[in-house]
Design an enzyme around this catalytic site. Structure first.
Site, PDB file in Angstrom:
ATOM      1  N   LYS A 172     -15.892  -2.507  19.386  1.00 25.97           N
ATOM      2  CA  LYS A 172     -15.613  -3.434  20.492  1.00 25.97           C
ATOM      3  C   LYS A 172     -16.175  -2.896  21.803  1.00 25.97           C
ATOM      4  CE  LYS A 172     -11.372  -5.289  18.453  1.00 25.97           C
ATOM      5  NZ  LYS A 172      -9.920  -5.459  18.607  1.00 25.97           N
ATOM      6  N   ASN A 186      -4.696   8.874   9.366  1.00 26.02           N
ATOM      7  CA  ASN A 186      -5.790   8.238  10.139  1.00 26.02           C
ATOM      8  C   ASN A 186      -7.060   9.072  10.276  1.00 26.02           C
ATOM      9  OD1 ASN A 186      -4.201   5.923  10.841  1.00 26.02           O
ATOM     10  ND2 ASN A 186      -3.110   7.249  12.258  1.00 26.02           N
ATOM     11  N   TYR A 225       0.822  -1.226   0.000  1.00 27.27           N
ATOM     12  CA  TYR A 225       0.000   0.000   0.000  1.00 27.27           C
ATOM     13  C   TYR A 225       0.858   1.282   0.000  1.00 27.27           C
ATOM     14  CZ  TYR A 225      -3.497   3.276   1.931  1.00 27.27           C
ATOM     15  OH  TYR A 225      -4.339   4.335   2.166  1.00 27.27           O
TER      16      TYR A 225
HETATM   17  N1  LIG Z   1      -9.269   6.766   5.940  1.00 28.64           N
HETATM   18  C1  LIG Z   1      -7.988   6.964   6.217  1.00 28.64           C
HETATM   19  O1  LIG Z   1      -7.597   7.008   7.393  1.00 28.64           O
HETATM   20  C2  LIG Z   1      -6.984   7.127   5.111  1.00 28.64           C
HETATM   21  C3  LIG Z   1      -5.627   7.266   5.470  1.00 28.64           C
HETATM   22  C4  LIG Z   1      -4.700   7.422   4.458  1.00 28.64           C
HETATM   23  C5  LIG Z   1      -5.097   7.470   3.136  1.00 28.64           C
HETATM   24  N2  LIG Z   1      -6.414   7.333   2.805  1.00 28.64           N
HETATM   25  C6  LIG Z   1      -6.787   7.362   1.392  1.00 28.64           C
HETATM   26  O2  LIG Z   1      -7.962   8.144   1.200  1.00 28.64           O
HETATM   27  C7  LIG Z   1      -8.750   7.615   0.150  1.00 28.64           C
HETATM   28  C8  LIG Z   1     -10.178   7.351   0.637  1.00 28.64           C
HETATM   29  O3  LIG Z   1     -10.126   6.469   1.750  1.00 28.64           O
HETATM   30  P1  LIG Z   1     -11.425   5.996   2.562  1.00 28.64           P
HETATM   31  O4  LIG Z   1     -11.035   5.921   3.977  1.00 28.64           O
HETATM   32  O5  LIG Z   1     -12.593   6.787   2.157  1.00 28.64           O
HETATM   33  O6  LIG Z   1     -11.528   4.494   2.035  1.00 28.64           O
HETATM   34  P2  LIG Z   1     -12.794   3.660   1.492  1.00 28.64           P
HETATM   35  O7  LIG Z   1     -12.334   2.259   1.328  1.00 28.64           O
HETATM   36  O8  LIG Z   1     -13.986   3.925   2.343  1.00 28.64           O
HETATM   37  O9  LIG Z   1     -13.046   4.327   0.077  1.00 28.64           O
HETATM   38  C9  LIG Z   1     -12.352   3.954  -1.087  1.00 28.64           C
HETATM   39  C10 LIG Z   1     -13.393   3.694  -2.153  1.00 28.64           C
HETATM   40  O10 LIG Z   1     -12.723   3.321  -3.385  1.00 28.64           O
HETATM   41  C11 LIG Z   1     -13.537   2.387  -4.032  1.00 28.64           C
HETATM   42  N3  LIG Z   1     -12.802   1.585  -5.008  1.00 28.64           N
HETATM   43  C12 LIG Z   1     -11.949   0.551  -4.755  1.00 28.64           C
HETATM   44  N4  LIG Z   1     -11.547  -0.010  -5.907  1.00 28.64           N
HETATM   45  C13 LIG Z   1     -12.155   0.682  -6.903  1.00 28.64           C
HETATM   46  C14 LIG Z   1     -12.148   0.564  -8.319  1.00 28.64           C
HETATM   47  N5  LIG Z   1     -11.422  -0.394  -8.927  1.00 28.64           N
HETATM   48  N6  LIG Z   1     -12.882   1.425  -9.061  1.00 28.64           N
HETATM   49  C15 LIG Z   1     -13.646   2.376  -8.440  1.00 28.64           C
HETATM   50  N7  LIG Z   1     -13.691   2.534  -7.101  1.00 28.64           N
HETATM   51  C16 LIG Z   1     -12.960   1.696  -6.346  1.00 28.64           C
HETATM   52  C17 LIG Z   1     -14.068   1.500  -2.908  1.00 28.64           C
HETATM   53  O11 LIG Z   1     -15.228   0.790  -3.325  1.00 28.64           O
HETATM   54  C18 LIG Z   1     -14.331   2.511  -1.809  1.00 28.64           C
HETATM   55  O12 LIG Z   1     -15.684   2.937  -1.786  1.00 28.64           O
HETATM   56  C19 LIG Z   1      -8.015   6.361  -0.332  1.00 28.64           C
HETATM   57  O13 LIG Z   1      -7.219   6.690  -1.445  1.00 28.64           O
HETATM   58  C20 LIG Z   1      -7.140   5.998   0.844  1.00 28.64           C
HETATM   59  O14 LIG Z   1      -6.006   5.269   0.427  1.00 28.64           O
HETATM   60  C21 LIG Z   1      -7.362   7.154   3.782  1.00 28.64           C
END
Ligand SMILES: NC(=O)c1ccc[n+]([C@@H]2O[C@H](COP(=O)([O-])OP(=O)(O)OC[C@H]3O[C@@H](n4cnc5c(N)ncnc54)[C@H](O)[C@@H]3O)[C@@H](O)[C@H]2O)c1
Length: 336
Positions: free
Chosen positions: A201, A179, A150
């Site tokens: 939890k 986060n 990742y």
């Molecule tokens: N939530 C966090 O703490 C966090 C931390 C660091 C980075 N991020 C980044 O922020 C972004 C959003 O994260 P999130 O927490 O909302 O995650 P999430 O998993 O809720 O949202 C990601 C979305 O991408 C969609 N997705 C996956 N594969 C796909 C594809 N092939 N085509 C179209 N859509 C697809 C998923 O269905 C999902 O709804 C991501 O890029 C994640 O890496 C999030």
């Protein structure tokens, strides 16, 4: 008359994407949401919502068609520490395909700005071995030694965004989230992150009772409430800064302290049982916000205790709806 800005949010069926679409609609923009699934807990207010698998270039062209001004590229195959440690090949491959092709399709279709959602997982692991961390500055991502799978993919796509700016003057923005938590986030099933998992939890535990905590609980993190995250995204998209920016709080807590805060919010007396077999990720991680403050004159400010209240209440209500936690009335009558 000024034309209404047209915005594409990928990952709009996910946690941050759905909150972002709600905010953009409230601010009066035209919004297209794209994902491989609809939002789980409530319908999207996007003007158009399309189910498209963005691992395929044709779908990326379709998503960016008809004069999209700005793309928030949030789609990713991702989850909490359990998930991203278990699936390196799939996560790296899926996200490489999504990001490289969304970048190129956006450029070909004349998108004006493209924001890439990177992660604190790009930071060198050797700088995160101590719970008493020095907050991570953007330059600490190099020499490169990110989270396997990742994190490597995120760091590589950051570079790709820089190349698109250098070679094509294509306007890219790079955001490293630390986060993010809040209501409407995954709280069960293996993809949930620490705050949601702990809220679940605690909600499921009896009072007094016991809950399992991954690791010895002394590992440290900072956590950002989703409203701060969305505000930061809009500000970063609008600013002129091209290189990576941290987006997180610098309120450092141990996981044990996080558990205590959630137990407090829930009003439960709980004993922690530490599970040393499950992954705990890096030992300590915090966000250095100097560069963010310089670029935006702003930084996330919602305190963890404040953000945990609506998060816990939402997760508890979800568990009540699913019949996994007694409704408040039943609880009161079973106690008498
Ligand atoms: N939530 C966090 O703490 C966090 C931390 C660091 C980075 N991020 C980044 O922020 C972004 C959003 O994260 P999130 O927490 O909302 O995650 P999430 O998993 O809720 O949202 C990601 C979305 O991408 C969609 N997705 C996956 N594969 C796909 C594809 N092939 N085509 C179209 N859509 C697809 C998923 O269905 C999902 O709804 C991501 O890029 C994640 O890496 C999030």
């Amino acid at each position: 008359m000024k034309m209404q800005k047209r915005i594409l949010v990928t990952g709009a069926g996910g946690f941050i994407g759905h909150h972002l679409v709600k905010r953009l609609k409230a601010d009066g923009y035209w919004v297209r949401g794209v994902d491989i699934k609809y939002p789980e807990y409530e319908p999207s207010p996007a003007d158009e919502f399309e189910i498209l698998d963005l691992r395929h270039f044709d779908n990326c062209l379709m998503a960016t068609r008809r004069e999209v001004d700005e793309v928030y590229n949030l789609a990713a195959d991702m989850g909490g520490i359990g998930y991203i440690t278990a699936f390196h090949a799939d996560i790296a491959r899926n996200n490489t395909l999504i990001n490289a092709q969304m970048l190129e399709a956006s450029r070909q279709n004349g998108v004006k700005r493209f924001l890439f959602s990177s992660s604190a997982c790009v930071y060198a692991q050797s700088k995160q071995r101590d719970a008493e961390v020095i907050p991570l500055r953007e330059e600490d991502a190099f020499p490169a030694e990110p989270e396997p799978g990742y994190g490597w993919e995120k760091l590589y796509t950051e570079e790709l965004c820089r190349y698109y700016w250098q070679d094509y003057k294509f306007e890219t923005r790079i955001v490293r989230f630390h986060n993010v938590y809040g209501p409407l986030g995954t709280y069960d099933g293996g993809k949930e992150k620490a705050p949601a998992a702990i809220c679940r939890k605690v909600a499921l535990a009896s009072d007094p009772g016991e809950i399992e905590v991954w690791g010895d609980g002394k590992q440290t993190r900072s956590f950002m409430y989703v409203d701060d995250c969305v505000e930061g995204l809009l500000r970063i998209m609008a600013c002129d800064y091209h290189d990576a920016l941290n987006l997180g709080t610098d309120e450092l807590v141990t996981i044990n302290e996080l558990v205590d805060l959630v137990s407090d919010v829930a009003g439960k007396r709980l004993v922690k049982r530490h599970n040393l077999v499950e992954p705990q990720g890096v030992r300590g991680r915090n966000s250095d916000n100097h560069r963010l403050r310089q670029a935006l004159g702003w930084e996330p400010s919602i305190a963890l205790r404040q953000g945990l209240k609506p998060t816990y209440v939402w997760i508890e209500e979800e568990l009540q709806r699913a019949g996994r936690v007694p409704e408040p009335k039943e609880r009161a009558s079973s106690a008498t």
